[in-house]
Design a protein around this motif. Sequence first.
Motif, mmCIF file in Angstrom:
data_model
loop_
_atom_site.group_PDB
_atom_site.id
_atom_site.type_symbol
_atom_site.label_atom_id
_atom_site.label_comp_id
_atom_site.label_asym_id
_atom_site.label_seq_id
_atom_site.Cartn_x
_atom_site.Cartn_y
_atom_site.Cartn_z
ATOM 1 N N ALA A 148 28.583 -6.771 45.192
ATOM 2 C CA ALA A 148 28.861 -5.475 45.404
ATOM 3 C C ALA A 148 29.001 -4.902 44.147
ATOM 4 N N ILE A 149 28.830 -3.510 44.142
ATOM 5 C CA ILE A 149 29.137 -2.623 42.874
ATOM 6 C C ILE A 149 29.877 -1.399 43.395
ATOM 7 N N GLY A 150 30.951 -1.057 42.672
ATOM 8 C CA GLY A 150 31.660 0.018 43.221
ATOM 9 C C GLY A 150 33.045 0.093 42.245
ATOM 10 N N ASP A 151 33.924 1.142 42.306
ATOM 11 C CA ASP A 151 35.097 1.474 41.675
ATOM 12 C C ASP A 151 36.057 0.410 42.256
ATOM 13 N N GLU A 152 35.917 0.172 43.598
ATOM 14 C CA GLU A 152 36.954 -0.707 44.178
ATOM 15 C C GLU A 152 36.738 -2.224 43.709
ATOM 16 N N TYR A 153 35.630 -2.536 42.821
ATOM 17 C CA TYR A 153 35.579 -3.912 42.493
ATOM 18 C C TYR A 153 35.776 -3.975 40.868
ATOM 19 N N ARG A 154 36.297 -3.020 40.344
ATOM 20 C CA ARG A 154 36.971 -3.125 38.627
ATOM 21 C C ARG A 154 37.841 -4.071 38.771
ATOM 22 N N LEU A 207 33.491 -8.168 36.937
ATOM 23 C CA LEU A 207 33.219 -7.627 35.692
ATOM 24 C C LEU A 207 33.102 -6.076 35.672
ATOM 25 N N TYR A 208 33.172 -5.440 34.626
ATOM 26 C CA TYR A 208 32.722 -4.038 34.500
ATOM 27 C C TYR A 208 31.288 -4.114 34.622
ATOM 28 N N PRO A 241 31.976 1.626 37.208
ATOM 29 C CA PRO A 241 32.319 0.854 38.370
ATOM 30 C C PRO A 241 32.333 -0.770 37.751
ATOM 31 N N GLY A 242 33.006 -1.381 38.597
ATOM 32 C CA GLY A 242 32.915 -2.931 38.769
ATOM 33 C C GLY A 242 31.984 -3.562 39.640
ATOM 34 N N VAL A 243 31.706 -4.666 39.138
ATOM 35 C CA VAL A 243 30.422 -5.656 39.793
ATOM 36 C C VAL A 243 31.382 -6.766 40.381
ATOM 37 N N LEU A 244 31.255 -7.265 42.002
ATOM 38 C CA LEU A 244 31.829 -8.279 42.410
ATOM 39 C C LEU A 244 30.548 -9.137 42.364
ATOM 40 N N TYR A 245 30.795 -10.463 41.685
ATOM 41 C CA TYR A 245 29.622 -11.273 41.936
ATOM 42 C C TYR A 245 29.954 -12.642 42.243
#
Length: 87
Positions: free
Chosen positions: A26-32, A59-60, A46-50
């Motif tokens: 996912a990618i979004g502000d909630e994943y910062r 990660l950013y 935004p952050g990246v959930l990986y």
Amino acid sequence: MSPLEIEVGKTYTNRGAGKTQRTVIAIGDEYRPERFWSSNEPPNEPGVLYEQNGKRRNLYLGSFAQWCGKEVTPNAKNHRTAASVAG
């Protein structure tokens, strides 16, 4: 790699030897990331959930893009991205 090229569901390998793979969940502000290890202010992006080796991390987006060497998604079809259209 440009942050505009990063897409959810794609798998990327690192620069250099390319032995490490990460899949974007996912990618979004909630994943910062919760922590930022720098003397500067955290990036306004935004952050990246990986997922990597069965573990999920954040990660950013800019940091993730800098880490990326190329996309290696199995059975991926080439398709146009916003970046390629703007090209």
